[in-house]
Design an enzyme around this catalytic site. Sequence first.
Site, PDB file in Angstrom:
ATOM      1  N   SER A 583       0.846  -1.187   0.000  1.00  0.00           N
ATOM      2  CA  SER A 583       0.000   0.000   0.000  1.00  0.00           C
ATOM      3  C   SER A 583       0.889   1.247   0.000  1.00  0.00           C
ATOM      4  O   SER A 583       1.630   1.453  -0.953  1.00  0.00           O
ATOM      5  CB  SER A 583      -0.957  -0.033   1.194  1.00  0.00           C
ATOM      6  OG  SER A 583      -1.984   0.919   1.037  1.00  0.00           O
ATOM      7  N   ASP A 658      -9.080  -4.978  -5.954  1.00  0.00           N
ATOM      8  CA  ASP A 658      -8.677  -3.915  -5.027  1.00  0.00           C
ATOM      9  C   ASP A 658      -9.555  -2.680  -5.235  1.00  0.00           C
ATOM     10  O   ASP A 658      -9.562  -2.076  -6.304  1.00  0.00           O
ATOM     11  CB  ASP A 658      -7.203  -3.553  -5.258  1.00  0.00           C
ATOM     12  CG  ASP A 658      -6.602  -2.772  -4.101  1.00  0.00           C
ATOM     13  OD1 ASP A 658      -7.360  -2.064  -3.413  1.00  0.00           O
ATOM     14  OD2 ASP A 658      -5.375  -2.859  -3.902  1.00  0.00           O
ATOM     15  N   HIS A 690      -7.720  -5.256  -1.402  1.00  0.00           N
ATOM     16  CA  HIS A 690      -6.453  -4.552  -1.171  1.00  0.00           C
ATOM     17  C   HIS A 690      -5.434  -5.414  -0.439  1.00  0.00           C
ATOM     18  O   HIS A 690      -4.244  -5.308  -0.688  1.00  0.00           O
ATOM     19  CB  HIS A 690      -6.709  -3.265  -0.398  1.00  0.00           C
ATOM     20  CG  HIS A 690      -5.503  -2.398  -0.270  1.00  0.00           C
ATOM     21  ND1 HIS A 690      -4.722  -2.028  -1.355  1.00  0.00           N
ATOM     22  CD2 HIS A 690      -4.912  -1.827   0.809  1.00  0.00           C
ATOM     23  CE1 HIS A 690      -3.720  -1.260  -0.943  1.00  0.00           C
ATOM     24  NE2 HIS A 690      -3.818  -1.129   0.352  1.00  0.00           N
TER      25      HIS A 690
END
Length: 714
Positions: A583, A658, A690
Amino acid sequence: MKFSKLSLFVLLLSGSFHFAQNQKFSIAEAVNGLRSNLAVKNISQFSWSDDNKYFYQSAKNSYLKTEISTLRQDTLVSLHQLNKDLSPENRLKTIPKITFVSDDKGYYAQNSKYFRIERSGKDWKVNEWIVLDDNAENAEVLSNNQGIVYTVKNNLFLNKNGKVTAITTDQDENIINGKAVHQQEFGINKGIFISPDQSKIAFYRMDQTMVGDYPIIDWSVTPAVNKNIKYPMAGTPSHHVTLGVYDLKTNTKNFLNIEGDPEQYLTSITWNPDSKSIFVGVLNRDQNDMKMNQYNASTGNFIKKLFEEQSDKYVEPQHPLLFLPNSKTDFIWQSQRTGYNHLFHYNTEKGLIAQLTKGNWLVTDIVGFNEKKKEIVYVSTQESPLEQHLYKLDWTNYKTQRLDQGAGIHSGILSKDGTYLYDTYSSDNVPRRVNLINTHTLKTKNILNSENPLKNYQRPIIKNVTLKAEDGTQLFGKIILPIDFNAEKKYPVIVYLYNGPHAQLITDSFPASGNLWYEYMAQKGYIVFTMDGRGSSNRGLKFEQAIFRNAGEVEMKDQLKGVDYLKSLPYVDADKLGIHGWSYGGFMTTCFMLKNPDIFKVAVAGGPVIDWNMYEIMYTERYMDSPQNNPEGYKKANLLDKVQNLKGHLLMIHGAQDNVVVWQHSLKFLKAAVDHSVQLDYFVYPVHEHNVLGKDRVHLMQKVTDYFDEYLMK
């Protein structure tokens, strides 16, 4: 050489101890072990009794009741007692999560069915109470036990003892009622707010018809199916949120008359204890001006502004108002206005009364009140940025006192009268310890001292590291050395990083490494290094806001301090440095490989932000401003025009579903790589969003491990 009996015993004992600690983590244990076979023992479903004499906890087939004064334990309700009253289709296999509304009454949910339980002599009666729609979500139970408010798809409903009322009836699926809004930023985690007297229900209504559609493809079916979501990207039109109020007595609803830009954010929703008005934090889209306003719940009309907070960077409200016990006028407001999150005492008529906590540390949570003693119990980082401890504060004279003992990360649950505190904590070498603390005398009773589930495993040497940023700010990190470490050898290094807002990797908690995968890699002969640079959480606004309008710049400088430290160590092989993050950490990993391409030989970037223009409005515009106002910052942070700088081995990984960092980020990066004839490695998880969780996470971390083994270890 002669041995005494004692020395022979010690030798034998040390030999068996060495043998006991010879076990190595499997990849499955390194990834999911702390949630499965290596889980630290804990107390489940803890709650206090109404009379403050007992506490409850769930066991495998029962709820247990423990007397505080003696710690004598007895069964409160058993699985057998519940099943006696239930029909075969409703019978339970394990004890459910029960919400006790009093010491002899409660309820639980089983799928879409709700059941009431009530003590009858020495037994319990169970009655089916309410059956919700199979698609019901976001259920909130009225505390008078008269009904349940919930959502089905995009509308809000009330089931009052079997009678269903549609509170909203919006036909357009892009007008959503009763759910969390603004991408769950600003501490928002729900969309239904029941008034204290249970007579009214406030709810978010989000109109996102003006937000562009974004495709999320379900690849698990043939042919694949597209489901459009509304994903407002930085600089594009945002959704419009309003706040409705439904009156249960009159079966009518109205909306608060909140003036301003329809794209503003509505946060910190709080009912006045008299149930006649509602407080709303109205935050402008630029996120640098928040007005705390009061509105009449019946008419929706504006009453007054209580206070306003402004910043040259951003204001980020995270909490509702918290009224003092039995007060309709005095409340606690958490604010970062002084640079650290602190507690402020306000009165609805007089305004600010006092700042209750002060210092270069921050309050992380309010646990509750002791009304009789005029005390607030809270959690803060006062001792160290790496620790969290429990304190009590007298809100009349502002005196504070620490309640807990033992270094580490503490959290608490306060009894209803504030007399007892359930304190659970861990530290580098304490897996979990749970104490009951008398908040007046500070006398402590230990009720759980968990054994170390890792005691039979080979554990690496873990050292705390403190470095300094270019401005002198302390940076905290950890270095994990390989098993059987030899200072005369040179080892490959993996740097794991996140370094984005609302995350802190380095704390004094169990396990000391912070992640068993680090220890798994140490067992394979790697050094692992991790550090929180500026931009990370729990260090105050100056530390966090250092990245404002320039994501990937200051964080890079701080992480380079970590690289310099690693290169200074004689046992680090500077030609074999690897980096990994997910991320924001995936963004940072990719940044390093393109902006400083000569440092890391190997990198794995998961779910990375590649172009901040494609990330959601609330988060991005808070930390980066808008693309229109900060084109240079967005240009510097955009990695699509820097792919040609790649020199080392880069593996990029993304979840195909995602909906946080949308798949298009890494797909566009792939296209840029093809356009520039740049080779990289790529892997997609077709059924994951995600984060890759569950058993598939073992596959993910095996792939990451194999990649480092292939290009860094050899």
